[in-house]
Design a protein around this motif. Structure first.
Motif, PDB file in Angstrom:
ATOM      1  N   GLY A   1       0.808  -1.223   0.000  1.00 18.62           N
ATOM      2  CA  GLY A   1       0.000   0.000   0.000  1.00 18.62           C
ATOM      3  C   GLY A   1       0.837   1.267   0.000  1.00 18.62           C
ATOM      4  N   ILE A   2       0.167   2.381  -0.247  1.00 13.89           N
ATOM      5  CA  ILE A   2       0.901   3.625  -0.510  1.00 13.89           C
ATOM      6  C   ILE A   2       1.564   4.220   0.726  1.00 13.89           C
ATOM      7  CG2 ILE A   2      -0.406   4.300  -2.568  1.00 13.89           C
ATOM      8  CD1 ILE A   2      -1.915   6.307  -0.795  1.00 13.89           C
ATOM      9  N   HIS A   3       1.160   3.786   1.914  1.00 19.69           N
ATOM     10  CA  HIS A   3       1.844   4.248   3.124  1.00 19.69           C
ATOM     11  C   HIS A   3       2.569   3.107   3.829  1.00 19.69           C
ATOM     12  CE1 HIS A   3      -1.301   7.360   2.514  1.00 19.69           C
ATOM     13  NE2 HIS A   3      -0.301   8.151   2.807  1.00 19.69           N
ATOM     14  N   GLY A   4       2.839   2.038   3.098  1.00 26.47           N
ATOM     15  CA  GLY A   4       3.397   0.834   3.700  1.00 26.47           C
ATOM     16  C   GLY A   4       4.915   0.820   3.764  1.00 26.47           C
ATOM     17  N   MET A   5       5.430  -0.399   3.756  1.00 26.62           N
ATOM     18  CA  MET A   5       6.863  -0.625   3.980  1.00 26.62           C
ATOM     19  C   MET A   5       7.752   0.048   2.916  1.00 26.62           C
ATOM     20  SD  MET A   5       8.898  -2.515   6.021  1.00 26.62           S
ATOM     21  CE  MET A   5       8.219  -4.100   6.556  1.00 26.62           C
ATOM     22  N   ALA A   6       7.349  -0.002   1.654  1.00 25.84           N
ATOM     23  CA  ALA A   6       8.193   0.599   0.602  1.00 25.84           C
ATOM     24  C   ALA A   6       8.287   2.112   0.826  1.00 25.84           C
ATOM     25  CB  ALA A   6       7.631   0.289  -0.786  1.00 25.84           C
ATOM     26  N   HIS A   7       7.156   2.725   1.130  1.00 25.98           N
ATOM     27  CA  HIS A   7       7.157   4.171   1.409  1.00 25.98           C
ATOM     28  C   HIS A   7       8.052   4.488   2.601  1.00 25.98           C
ATOM     29  CE1 HIS A   7       5.966   8.184   2.528  1.00 25.98           C
ATOM     30  NE2 HIS A   7       5.405   7.746   3.654  1.00 25.98           N
ATOM     31  N   MET A   8       7.871   3.771   3.695  1.00 30.05           N
ATOM     32  CA  MET A   8       8.634   4.104   4.902  1.00 30.05           C
ATOM     33  C   MET A   8      10.136   3.853   4.686  1.00 30.05           C
ATOM     34  SD  MET A   8       6.122   3.382   8.130  1.00 30.05           S
ATOM     35  CE  MET A   8       5.813   1.638   7.878  1.00 30.05           C
ATOM     36  N   THR A   9      10.465   2.862   3.872  1.00 28.35           N
ATOM     37  CA  THR A   9      11.888   2.608   3.588  1.00 28.35           C
ATOM     38  C   THR A   9      12.480   3.728   2.735  1.00 28.35           C
ATOM     39  OG1 THR A   9      11.349   0.248   3.602  1.00 28.35           O
ATOM     40  CG2 THR A   9      13.532   0.865   2.798  1.00 28.35           C
ATOM     41  N   ARG A  10      11.727   4.195   1.765  1.00 22.68           N
ATOM     42  CA  ARG A  10      12.233   5.327   0.968  1.00 22.68           C
ATOM     43  C   ARG A  10      12.369   6.577   1.845  1.00 22.68           C
ATOM     44  NH1 ARG A  10       8.739   2.982  -3.358  1.00 22.68           N
ATOM     45  NH2 ARG A  10       7.066   4.273  -2.518  1.00 22.68           N
ATOM     46  N   VAL A  11      11.412   6.803   2.741  1.00 26.28           N
ATOM     47  CA  VAL A  11      11.536   7.957   3.650  1.00 26.28           C
ATOM     48  C   VAL A  11      12.782   7.800   4.526  1.00 26.28           C
ATOM     49  CG1 VAL A  11      10.443   9.242   5.543  1.00 26.28           C
ATOM     50  CG2 VAL A  11       9.056   8.440   3.621  1.00 26.28           C
ATOM     51  N   LEU A  12      13.021   6.581   5.000  1.00 26.41           N
ATOM     52  CA  LEU A  12      14.235   6.321   5.793  1.00 26.41           C
ATOM     53  C   LEU A  12      15.486   6.731   4.996  1.00 26.41           C
ATOM     54  CD1 LEU A  12      15.882   4.964   8.108  1.00 26.41           C
ATOM     55  CD2 LEU A  12      15.591   2.785   6.888  1.00 26.41           C
ATOM     56  N   ILE A  13      15.541   6.319   3.758  1.00 29.72           N
ATOM     57  CA  ILE A  13      16.699   6.659   2.918  1.00 29.72           C
ATOM     58  C   ILE A  13      16.830   8.173   2.778  1.00 29.72           C
ATOM     59  CG2 ILE A  13      17.554   6.570   0.523  1.00 29.72           C
ATOM     60  CD1 ILE A  13      16.252   3.669   0.487  1.00 29.72           C
ATOM     61  N   TRP A  14      15.710   8.843   2.513  1.00 32.73           N
ATOM     62  CA  TRP A  14      15.803  10.302   2.302  1.00 32.73           C
ATOM     63  C   TRP A  14      16.161  11.048   3.583  1.00 32.73           C
ATOM     64  CZ3 TRP A  14      17.407  10.693  -2.021  1.00 32.73           C
ATOM     65  CH2 TRP A  14      16.865   9.992  -3.103  1.00 32.73           C
ATOM     66  N   THR A  15      15.672  10.580   4.723  1.00 36.05           N
ATOM     67  CA  THR A  15      16.071  11.272   5.960  1.00 36.05           C
ATOM     68  C   THR A  15      17.583  11.187   6.154  1.00 36.05           C
ATOM     69  OG1 THR A  15      15.701   9.321   7.381  1.00 36.05           O
ATOM     70  CG2 THR A  15      13.905  10.927   7.239  1.00 36.05           C
ATOM     71  N   GLN A  16      18.151  10.022   5.844  1.00 34.54           N
ATOM     72  CA  GLN A  16      19.579   9.849   6.109  1.00 34.54           C
ATOM     73  C   GLN A  16      20.422  10.623   5.095  1.00 34.54           C
ATOM     74  OE1 GLN A  16      20.260   8.209   9.210  1.00 34.54           O
ATOM     75  NE2 GLN A  16      18.106   8.775   9.028  1.00 34.54           N
ATOM     76  N   VAL A  17      19.960  10.654   3.861  1.00 38.43           N
ATOM     77  CA  VAL A  17      20.666  11.417   2.828  1.00 38.43           C
ATOM     78  C   VAL A  17      20.556  12.921   3.122  1.00 38.43           C
ATOM     79  CG1 VAL A  17      20.561  12.074   0.384  1.00 38.43           C
ATOM     80  CG2 VAL A  17      20.499   9.650   1.039  1.00 38.43           C
ATOM     81  N   LEU A  18      19.350  13.374   3.419  1.00 35.76           N
ATOM     82  CA  LEU A  18      19.170  14.808   3.694  1.00 35.76           C
ATOM     83  C   LEU A  18      19.897  15.217   4.972  1.00 35.76           C
ATOM     84  CD1 LEU A  18      15.449  15.682   2.752  1.00 35.76           C
ATOM     85  CD2 LEU A  18      17.457  15.623   1.281  1.00 35.76           C
ATOM     86  N   ALA A  19      19.925  14.319   5.965  1.00 33.80           N
ATOM     87  CA  ALA A  19      20.638  14.647   7.218  1.00 33.80           C
ATOM     88  C   ALA A  19      22.091  14.987   6.910  1.00 33.80           C
ATOM     89  CB  ALA A  19      20.554  13.480   8.196  1.00 33.80           C
ATOM     90  N   GLN A  20      22.647  14.280   5.964  1.00 32.58           N
ATOM     91  CA  GLN A  20      24.032  14.551   5.567  1.00 32.58           C
ATOM     92  C   GLN A  20      24.118  15.852   4.745  1.00 32.58           C
ATOM     93  OE1 GLN A  20      25.847  11.126   3.510  1.00 32.58           O
ATOM     94  NE2 GLN A  20      27.386  12.554   2.697  1.00 32.58           N
TER      95      GLN A  20
END
Ligand SMILES: [Fe+2]
Ligand SMILES: [Fe+2]
Length: 193
Positions: free
Chosen positions: A30-49
């Motif tokens: 689903g659109i708010h499921g695991m794939a979404h949350m994993t992509r958000v995880l990636i972007w938080t870590q990239v943007l944090a840098q």
């Protein structure tokens, strides 16, 4: 790949944030499921840098945990304006399931305030800006990414890469959604090993 950005985010470090299916009220697709949350995880870590260049200081660990919790307590894929509040309460109730070193207060804040408009948050902290931008970078999936709403220059720089990552992971058929998304990010040079 993001022009001029050398990623120090490593796949092996992100593995420790792998969410468990039972954290979510609903199935992990689903659109708010695991794939979404994993992509958000990636972007938080990239943007944090990346946002260090903008003079911002963020807590990458808090951002990572918030990424894999923030949408777990949704009752539906509709507006569900209370789902951030519920995610915050859920974490407070499940505190003992997580590492002791976890910055719970900050994660609760991010979960609670990721839903309302920016001007409603008690304080629009650097963490919250980066978190909302990371969530925003995955709005390709609902065909509603308006770049005028992004708060950081880093997120603007990551627009094309976020589109590419979403496009490569929009239809995952394997049960290992988390690993599949991380591996796609690795192949695209967004994260390293
Ligand atoms: Fe959300
Ligand atoms: Fe989200």
């Amino acid at each position: 790949m993001i022009d001029g950005f050398v990623s120090q985010v490593s796949l092996s470090k992100l593995m420790k944030y792998k969410p468990r299916a039972e954290w979510s009220i609903r199935p992990v697709g689903g659109i708010h499921g695991m794939a979404h949350m994993t992509r958000v995880l990636i972007w938080t870590q990239v943007l944090a840098q990346m946002v260090r260049d903008e003079g911002m200081t963020v807590d990458a660990d808090a951002l990572a945990w918030a990424s894999v919790i923030h949408d777990t307590q949704r009752w539906s894929d509709g507006r569900d304006r209370q789902h951030g509040e519920r995610a915050a309460a859920w974490l407070e109730d499940h505190r003992e399931d997580f590492p002791e070193s976890m910055p719970v207060e900050q994660i609760v804040y991010l979960c609670r305030w990721h839903v309302p408009d920016d001007n409603l948050a008690p304080e629009m902290t650097d963490d919250l800006k980066v978190f909302k931008d990371s969530d925003g970078l995955d709005r390709w999936r609902i065909f509603d990414l308006d770049k005028r709403h992004l708060r950081t220059a880093a997120a603007h720089r990551a627009l094309q890469a976020s589109h590419d990552l979403w496009n490569a992971t929009r239809r995952i058929t394997s049960p290992d959604i988390f690993e599949t998304v991380l591996n796609a990010a690795l192949r695209q040079g967004i994260i390293g090993e």
